[in-house]
Design an enzyme around this catalytic site. Structure first.
Site: not given
Ligand code: BEZ
Length: 211
Positions: A45
Site C-alpha cells: 500500500c
Molecule cells: C501490503 O500492503 O503489503 C499488505 C496489506 C494488507 C495485507 C497484506 C499486505
C-alpha cells in the site's frame, strides 16, 4: 449488491485527509478514480499510494480526481502520509477517506471476506462525469496495482466516450483504434477523415481521431 458498470456511483459523505468530502460534489463534472487499499503502514500500500502521489499530474492532465480509501482512522492516515513522503518521494496530495466504520467500503463492496476478513481489498472504480461507473478492478492484497495500466484504461475510456470507436488489445494512446460496428463504411468516411483500413468487415481500423 455488487456495483456494475453503468450503475450510478453511490454517493457518500466521509472524513478524509482533505476534510469532509461528499463524493458527487467533490467530483463535480470531473472524472474520478476511487481506490481502496487494505491498511495503512503496510508495504505494498505504501508503494501504491506513493506512486499515485508521484504521478498525480498525469491524472490532473486527464481531468481525473483521485480518492483513496481504507478502513483506518484519520490520525493513522495522517501519520502514514509522512512515511509515504519519506520512502516514496511524494506525499499524497489527494483525499484519503478514513472509513473506520466500513460505511463506504460496504457501499462499494470493497471487503471480500474470503480474501481479507475485515479489510478492504485493492479496488479501483473509474467514475465518469455523469457519475456512472465506467470501470471496476479488484486486486488481492498481495498484488500492487499498475498506475500505467490505470492511465492506459483512462485514455481508452475518455476517447471512447467521445468517439464511436473502441480500443484493441494492448492499445496505448496514439495507436490505431477500431471503428464501431454500427457505423457504415460511408459514415466512417465522413467521421474518420484520416481514412480507415478494412481487415474484415467487422474489423476496421483508423488512426486515433483526436490526435
Ligand atoms: C501490503 O500492503 O503489503 C499488505 C496489506 C494488507 C495485507 C497484506 C499486505
Amino acid at each position: 449488491m455488487a456495483i456494475r458498470l453503468g450503475d450510478e456511483a453511490p454517493d457518500f459523505t466521509a472524513e478524509s485527509t482533505k476534510g469532509t468530502i461528499n463524493l458527487h460534489e467533490y467530483l463535480g463534472g470531473s472524472w474520478g478514480l476511487l481506490f481502496s487499499h487494505p491498511a495503512d503502514f503496510t508495504p505494498v500500500c505504501t508503494t501504491e499510494l506513493g506512486a499515485f502521489a508521484r504521478r498525480k499530474a498525469e491524472f490532473d492532465r486527464r481531468g481525473v480526481k483521485l480518492i483513496g480509501l481504507s478502513v483506518d482512522p484519520l490520525d493513522s492516515h495522517e501519520k502514514w502520509i509522512q512515511d509515504i513522503e519519506e520512502t516514496q518521494g511524494a506525499a499524497p496530495d489527494y483525499p484519503i477517506i478514513a472509513d473506520a466504520d466500513h460505511r463506504v467500503a460496504e457501499l462499494y463492496d470493497m471487503i471480500h471476506p474470503n480474501e481479507l476478513a475485515t479489510l478492504t481489498v485493492r479496488t479501483v472504480f473509474v467514475i465518469g462525469p455523469d457519475k456512472l461507473v465506467k470501470l471496476s478492478l479488484t486486486y488481492p492484497a498481495s498484488t500492487g496495482r499498475s498506475v500505467d495500466e490505470i492511465l492506459r484504461v483512462l485514455d481508452s475510456l475518455q476517447l471512447t466516450a467521445d468517439y464511436s470507436v473502441s480500443t484493441p488489445v494492448e492499445w496505448h494512446d496514439g495507436d490505431d483504434v477500431i471503428i464501431g460496428g454500427a457505423i457504415s463504411d460511408d459514415e466512417a468516411k465522413e467521421r474518420f477523415p484520416k481514412g480507415f483500413t478494412t481487415i474484415k468487415p467487422y474489423l476496421r481500423v483508423t488512426p486515433q481521431p483526436n490526435r
